[in-house]
Design a protein around this motif. Structure first.
Motif, mmCIF file in Angstrom:
data_model
loop_
_atom_site.group_PDB
_atom_site.id
_atom_site.type_symbol
_atom_site.label_atom_id
_atom_site.label_comp_id
_atom_site.label_asym_id
_atom_site.label_seq_id
_atom_site.Cartn_x
_atom_site.Cartn_y
_atom_site.Cartn_z
ATOM 1 N N GLU A 126 -0.057 5.424 -55.852
ATOM 2 C CA GLU A 126 1.227 6.124 -55.954
ATOM 3 C C GLU A 126 1.523 7.022 -54.754
ATOM 4 O OE1 GLU A 126 2.604 6.602 -60.525
ATOM 5 O OE2 GLU A 126 0.834 7.765 -59.966
ATOM 6 N N PHE B 54 9.335 3.400 -53.192
ATOM 7 C CA PHE B 54 8.230 3.698 -54.098
ATOM 8 C C PHE B 54 7.880 2.487 -54.953
ATOM 9 C CE2 PHE B 54 6.617 5.404 -58.164
ATOM 10 C CZ PHE B 54 5.541 6.167 -57.717
ATOM 11 N N VAL C 150 7.653 11.112 -61.762
ATOM 12 C CA VAL C 150 7.917 11.222 -60.329
ATOM 13 C C VAL C 150 9.170 12.078 -60.148
ATOM 14 C CG1 VAL C 150 8.332 9.945 -58.195
ATOM 15 C CG2 VAL C 150 6.919 8.930 -59.998
ATOM 16 N N GLY D 52 8.496 5.535 -49.866
ATOM 17 C CA GLY D 52 9.760 5.961 -50.451
ATOM 18 C C GLY D 52 10.406 7.087 -49.672
ATOM 19 N N ALA E 148 4.722 6.589 -52.440
ATOM 20 C CA ALA E 148 5.674 7.694 -52.277
ATOM 21 C C ALA E 148 5.969 7.958 -50.806
ATOM 22 C CB ALA E 148 5.130 8.948 -52.945
#
Length: 327
Positions: A273, A263, A221, A280, A277
């Motif tokens: 994911e 995240f 990431v 996040g 994200a």
């Protein structure tokens, strides 16, 4: 999901310079730099990578376990963290050294020049994760964030020995870690976190190509500042999630930490994911608008509105059940 966050706990001394650092760098004289910048403001804030991440996770209802070393001046900071849902019972208090200090000056272009004093953080190398796991009845993930270098290696090796999944976030300590230590931190990580510049440093330090790194981690990431975040997995196309719009940038310190909190909270809720994200990125934007890494406050209305604005109604709807439970 029980997450332990290991790493730095610090007090941030944040100053602002009204000009641009680059205007004062003389080509051909960079080997003899001697500069002093007159700062307009000084803010003293609670910080440290691990504490910042734990703060965000705590606001999202995860009760993260903070593991690090502090000085006897930690009492008020500890109360603050507990009030925001952080388990601080595994924080070691040094009888002699003071809590770490981060002294940072930010210019009007959001460039930063910083110095970090370790202080009590050096004693983190004496801390073990096994008693933490035993106290809590197990750990689901350990985040290895910037810390005393020996502590980072010790915690990573202990995770392997105990069979606990770990995420590697070497970040600022890449400048201090030797190549073998970086390989130790990265190899076998469930997640590897870097920013764009650190991604280059990881490749240079390990001697591994991007493909070789991806073969050794669950996913990589990479935060890209205003361009959002890139998520990579071996054998799969990279996924880029754009950043959300920022109203007015106040302080970039801890923005990456806020992203990591959002995240990881999304992953803890078993969200994909890219969805994690997006959460996040919303936290990162809110942190950037706040005057310090632990000054942003989360509420369901604001977070949902930012998700809708940045990613549309369907993307926000995917996070509604989580937000309803967390906020």
């Amino acid at each position: 999901m029980r997450i332990a966050v290991t790493g730095s706990i610090a007090t941030d001394h944040l100053m602002t310079f009204p000009g641009r650092f680059t205007d004062h760098l003389v080509p051909g004289e960079l080997s003899n730099v001697s500069l002093s910048f007159l700062a307009d403001t000084l803010e003293v804030r609670r910080g440290g990578a691990a504490a910042n991440i734990a703060y965000g996770l705590g606001q999202l209802g995860l009760s993260p376990v903070l593991v690090g070393a502090v000085g006897p001046d930690f009492a008020d900071y500890q109360v603050h963290l507990k009030e925001h849902g952080v388990d601080t019972d595994s924080v070691h208090v040094s009888p002699t050294a003071q809590t770490a200090r981060f002294v940072c000056t930010t210019d009007r272009a959001q460039n930063q020049i910083a110095t970090f004093y370790a202080g009590a953080m050096a004693e983190a190398r004496t801390l073990a994760l096994a008693p933490v796991a035993e106290r809590l009845g197990g750990l689901d993930l350990v985040l290895i964030s910037p810390n005393d270098p020996e502590a980072m290696v010790r915690h990573t090796e202990e995770c392997r020995r105990l069979g606990i999944p770990f995420a590697a976030d070497p970040s600022q300590q890449l400048a201090r870690l030797d190549p073998q230590a970086v390989r130790t931190l990265v190899d076998g990580a469930d997640r590897l976190f870097t920013n764009a510049y650190e991604s280059v440093l990881v490749r240079e330090s390990t001697g591994w190509t991007s493909g070789q790194i991806l073969d050794r981690v669950g996913s990589w990431v990479t935060t890209l500042g205003a361009d959002g975040v890139r998520i990579e997995r071996a054998g799969e196309p990279a996924v880029t999630v754009p950043a959300t719009r920022v109203r007015e940038a106040a302080d970039p310190t801890g923005v990456g930490d806020a992203f990591r909190a959002g995240f990881l909270a999304g992953l803890a809720a078993d969200l994909p994911e890219p969805t994690a994200a997006r959460l996040g990125c919303v936290l990162a934007g809110l942190a950037l608008e706040a005057p310090g890494p632990q000054e942003y406050v989360l509420d369901r209305t604001t977070v949902t509105a930012r998700l809708v604005e940045g990613y549309g109604e369907p993307a926000a709807a995917a996070l509604v059940p989580f937000l309803e439970a967390a906020l």
